[in-house]
Design a protein around this motif. Sequence first.
Motif, PDB file in Angstrom:
ATOM      1  N   ARG A 168       0.820  -1.216   0.000  1.00  0.00           N
ATOM      2  CA  ARG A 168       0.000   0.000   0.000  1.00  0.00           C
ATOM      3  C   ARG A 168       0.849   1.259   0.000  1.00  0.00           C
ATOM      4  O   ARG A 168       0.436   2.299  -0.534  1.00  0.00           O
ATOM      5  N   LEU A 169       2.032   1.188   0.617  1.00  0.00           N
ATOM      6  CA  LEU A 169       2.891   2.373   0.686  1.00  0.00           C
ATOM      7  C   LEU A 169       3.565   2.696  -0.642  1.00  0.00           C
ATOM      8  O   LEU A 169       3.845   3.864  -0.923  1.00  0.00           O
ATOM      9  N   VAL A 170       3.857   1.693  -1.448  1.00  0.00           N
ATOM     10  CA  VAL A 170       4.551   1.952  -2.720  1.00  0.00           C
ATOM     11  C   VAL A 170       3.803   2.983  -3.559  1.00  0.00           C
ATOM     12  O   VAL A 170       4.395   3.992  -3.970  1.00  0.00           O
ATOM     13  N   PRO A 171       2.503   2.808  -3.844  1.00  0.00           N
ATOM     14  CA  PRO A 171       1.833   3.842  -4.650  1.00  0.00           C
ATOM     15  C   PRO A 171       1.711   5.189  -3.942  1.00  0.00           C
ATOM     16  O   PRO A 171       1.751   6.236  -4.596  1.00  0.00           O
ATOM     17  N   LEU A 172       1.576   5.189  -2.615  1.00  0.00           N
ATOM     18  CA  LEU A 172       1.509   6.450  -1.877  1.00  0.00           C
ATOM     19  C   LEU A 172       2.808   7.229  -2.058  1.00  0.00           C
ATOM     20  O   LEU A 172       2.788   8.414  -2.413  1.00  0.00           O
ATOM     21  N   PHE A 173       3.943   6.579  -1.833  1.00  0.00           N
ATOM     22  CA  PHE A 173       5.239   7.244  -1.987  1.00  0.00           C
ATOM     23  C   PHE A 173       5.472   7.677  -3.438  1.00  0.00           C
ATOM     24  O   PHE A 173       5.999   8.762  -3.676  1.00  0.00           O
ATOM     25  N   ALA A 174       5.093   6.835  -4.389  1.00  0.00           N
ATOM     26  CA  ALA A 174       5.283   7.178  -5.805  1.00  0.00           C
ATOM     27  C   ALA A 174       4.456   8.411  -6.177  1.00  0.00           C
ATOM     28  O   ALA A 174       4.937   9.308  -6.880  1.00  0.00           O
ATOM     29  N   ARG A 175       3.218   8.463  -5.675  1.00  0.00           N
ATOM     30  CA  ARG A 175       2.348   9.610  -5.964  1.00  0.00           C
ATOM     31  C   ARG A 175       2.916  10.890  -5.352  1.00  0.00           C
ATOM     32  O   ARG A 175       2.987  11.934  -5.994  1.00  0.00           O
ATOM     33  N   VAL A 176       3.337  10.807  -4.107  1.00  0.00           N
ATOM     34  CA  VAL A 176       3.828  11.986  -3.385  1.00  0.00           C
ATOM     35  C   VAL A 176       5.141  12.505  -3.963  1.00  0.00           C
ATOM     36  O   VAL A 176       5.348  13.713  -4.061  1.00  0.00           O
ATOM     37  N   THR A 177       6.038  11.595  -4.347  1.00  0.00           N
ATOM     38  CA  THR A 177       7.355  12.025  -4.828  1.00  0.00           C
ATOM     39  C   THR A 177       7.424  12.182  -6.338  1.00  0.00           C
ATOM     40  O   THR A 177       8.319  12.850  -6.841  1.00  0.00           O
ATOM     41  N   GLY A 178       6.528  11.510  -7.061  1.00  0.00           N
ATOM     42  CA  GLY A 178       6.609  11.513  -8.519  1.00  0.00           C
ATOM     43  C   GLY A 178       7.744  10.637  -9.032  1.00  0.00           C
ATOM     44  O   GLY A 178       8.134  10.740 -10.192  1.00  0.00           O
TER      45      GLY A 178
END
Length: 142
Positions: A26-36
Amino acid sequence: MEKTGQPVEEHLAGVTPRKRKADAERLVPLFARVTGQPAEMWGTIVGFGQYHYRYASGHEGDAPAAGFAARKAATTIYVYDGVDAHQEQLARLGPHTTGVGCIYVKDLDAVDLDVLADIVAASYAKLGDGPWTDRARDGAPG
Protein backbone atom coordinates in the motif's frame (compact mmCIF):
# COMPACT_ATOMS: atom_id res chain seq x y z
CA MET A 1 24.07 3.31 0.25
CA GLU A 2 23.56 1.92 -3.23
CA LYS A 3 20.68 0.75 -5.36
CA THR A 4 20.55 -3.02 -5.58
CA GLY A 5 18.72 -3.41 -8.88
CA GLN A 6 16.41 -5.99 -7.27
CA PRO A 7 12.82 -5.57 -8.47
CA VAL A 8 10.67 -4.05 -5.72
CA GLU A 9 7.97 -6.67 -6.30
CA GLU A 10 10.51 -9.43 -5.75
CA HIS A 11 11.62 -7.90 -2.46
CA LEU A 12 8.04 -7.38 -1.26
CA ALA A 13 7.16 -10.98 -2.09
CA GLY A 14 9.56 -12.08 0.65
CA VAL A 15 8.38 -9.64 3.34
CA THR A 16 6.99 -11.18 6.52
CA PRO A 17 4.74 -11.10 8.39
CA ARG A 18 1.85 -10.90 5.93
CA LYS A 19 0.54 -7.67 7.52
CA ARG A 20 3.86 -5.94 6.94
CA LYS A 21 3.87 -7.10 3.31
CA ALA A 22 0.32 -5.78 2.76
CA ASP A 23 1.23 -2.44 4.34
CA ALA A 24 4.34 -2.17 2.14
CA GLU A 25 2.31 -2.88 -0.98
CA ARG A 26 0.00 0.00 0.00
CA LEU A 27 2.89 2.37 0.69
CA VAL A 28 4.55 1.95 -2.72
CA PRO A 29 1.83 3.84 -4.65
CA LEU A 30 1.51 6.45 -1.88
CA PHE A 31 5.24 7.24 -1.99
CA ALA A 32 5.28 7.18 -5.81
CA ARG A 33 2.35 9.61 -5.96
CA VAL A 34 3.83 11.99 -3.38
CA THR A 35 7.35 12.02 -4.83
CA GLY A 36 6.61 11.51 -8.52
CA GLN A 37 9.42 8.92 -8.52
CA PRO A 38 9.42 5.17 -9.17
CA ALA A 39 10.24 2.71 -6.41
CA GLU A 40 13.77 1.25 -6.37
CA MET A 41 15.51 -1.01 -3.89
CA TRP A 42 18.35 0.45 -1.81
CA GLY A 43 19.40 -2.56 0.24
CA THR A 44 16.21 -3.42 2.13
CA ILE A 45 14.80 0.10 1.79
CA VAL A 46 12.15 0.79 -0.83
CA GLY A 47 13.37 4.17 -2.03
CA PHE A 48 12.00 6.96 -4.20
CA GLY A 49 14.22 9.54 -5.86
CA GLN A 50 17.79 10.16 -4.81
CA TYR A 51 19.84 12.79 -3.07
CA HIS A 52 23.50 13.34 -2.36
CA TYR A 53 24.70 14.10 1.16
CA ARG A 54 28.00 15.57 2.30
CA TYR A 55 28.67 16.15 5.99
CA ALA A 56 31.26 18.39 7.62
CA SER A 57 33.16 15.23 8.59
CA GLY A 58 33.80 14.64 4.88
CA HIS A 59 31.51 11.60 4.72
CA GLU A 60 29.33 11.68 1.63
CA GLY A 61 27.19 9.42 -0.47
CA ASP A 62 23.82 8.89 -2.08
CA ALA A 63 20.55 7.77 -0.54
CA PRO A 64 16.88 7.58 -1.47
CA ALA A 65 15.11 10.93 -1.09
CA ALA A 66 12.10 9.18 0.46
CA GLY A 67 11.72 5.62 1.57
CA PHE A 68 10.49 2.96 3.91
CA ALA A 69 11.49 -0.50 5.06
CA ALA A 70 9.08 -3.29 5.93
CA ARG A 71 10.65 -4.73 9.07
CA LYS A 72 9.18 -7.57 11.14
CA ALA A 73 8.40 -5.40 14.17
CA ALA A 74 7.08 -2.35 12.28
CA THR A 75 7.27 -0.48 9.00
CA THR A 76 10.04 2.10 9.20
CA ILE A 77 9.37 5.35 7.34
CA TYR A 78 12.49 7.45 6.86
CA VAL A 79 12.21 11.19 7.43
CA TYR A 80 15.55 12.59 6.33
CA ASP A 81 15.02 16.03 7.84
CA GLY A 82 14.27 14.49 11.25
CA VAL A 83 11.01 13.83 13.05
CA ASP A 84 11.24 17.11 14.97
CA ALA A 85 10.37 18.94 11.74
CA HIS A 86 7.01 17.14 11.65
CA GLN A 87 5.71 17.30 15.23
CA GLU A 88 2.37 18.90 14.33
CA GLN A 89 1.61 16.24 11.70
CA LEU A 90 2.87 13.41 13.92
CA ALA A 91 0.38 14.48 16.60
CA ARG A 92 -2.40 13.77 14.07
CA LEU A 93 -0.90 10.65 12.46
CA GLY A 94 -2.24 7.96 14.75
CA PRO A 95 -0.40 5.17 16.57
CA HIS A 96 3.34 5.27 15.91
CA THR A 97 6.70 5.63 17.58
CA THR A 98 9.71 7.58 16.40
CA GLY A 99 13.47 7.60 16.27
CA VAL A 100 15.55 10.59 15.27
CA GLY A 101 14.83 10.21 11.57
CA CYS A 102 12.31 7.37 11.52
CA ILE A 103 8.61 6.85 12.06
CA TYR A 104 7.66 3.31 13.10
CA VAL A 105 4.15 2.14 12.20
CA LYS A 106 2.83 -1.27 13.22
CA ASP A 107 -0.56 -1.00 11.52
CA LEU A 108 -1.07 1.17 8.46
CA ASP A 109 -4.86 0.83 8.89
CA ALA A 110 -4.61 2.70 12.20
CA VAL A 111 -2.87 5.83 10.85
CA ASP A 112 -4.14 8.73 8.77
CA LEU A 113 -2.64 8.12 5.32
CA ASP A 114 -3.25 11.73 4.25
CA VAL A 115 -1.16 12.94 7.19
CA LEU A 116 1.54 10.38 6.38
CA ALA A 117 1.54 11.55 2.75
CA ASP A 118 1.95 15.16 3.95
CA ILE A 119 4.94 14.18 6.12
CA VAL A 120 6.62 12.27 3.29
CA ALA A 121 5.98 15.10 0.83
CA ALA A 122 7.38 17.76 3.19
CA SER A 123 10.49 15.73 3.99
CA TYR A 124 11.06 14.95 0.30
CA ALA A 125 10.64 18.62 -0.68
CA LYS A 126 13.15 19.82 1.94
CA LEU A 127 16.00 17.87 0.39
CA GLY A 128 16.02 20.24 -2.60
CA ASP A 129 18.94 20.58 -5.00
CA GLY A 130 22.59 20.21 -4.16
CA PRO A 131 24.18 18.19 -1.42
CA TRP A 132 22.31 17.79 1.85
CA THR A 133 24.52 18.81 4.74
CA ASP A 134 22.27 18.36 7.79
CA ARG A 135 21.83 15.07 9.64
CA ALA A 136 18.42 14.23 11.09
CA ARG A 137 19.97 13.99 14.55
CA ASP A 138 21.28 17.57 14.24
CA GLY A 139 17.75 18.93 13.93
CA ALA A 140 15.75 20.12 11.00
CA PRO A 141 17.13 23.04 9.02
CA GLY A 142 15.40 26.36 9.52
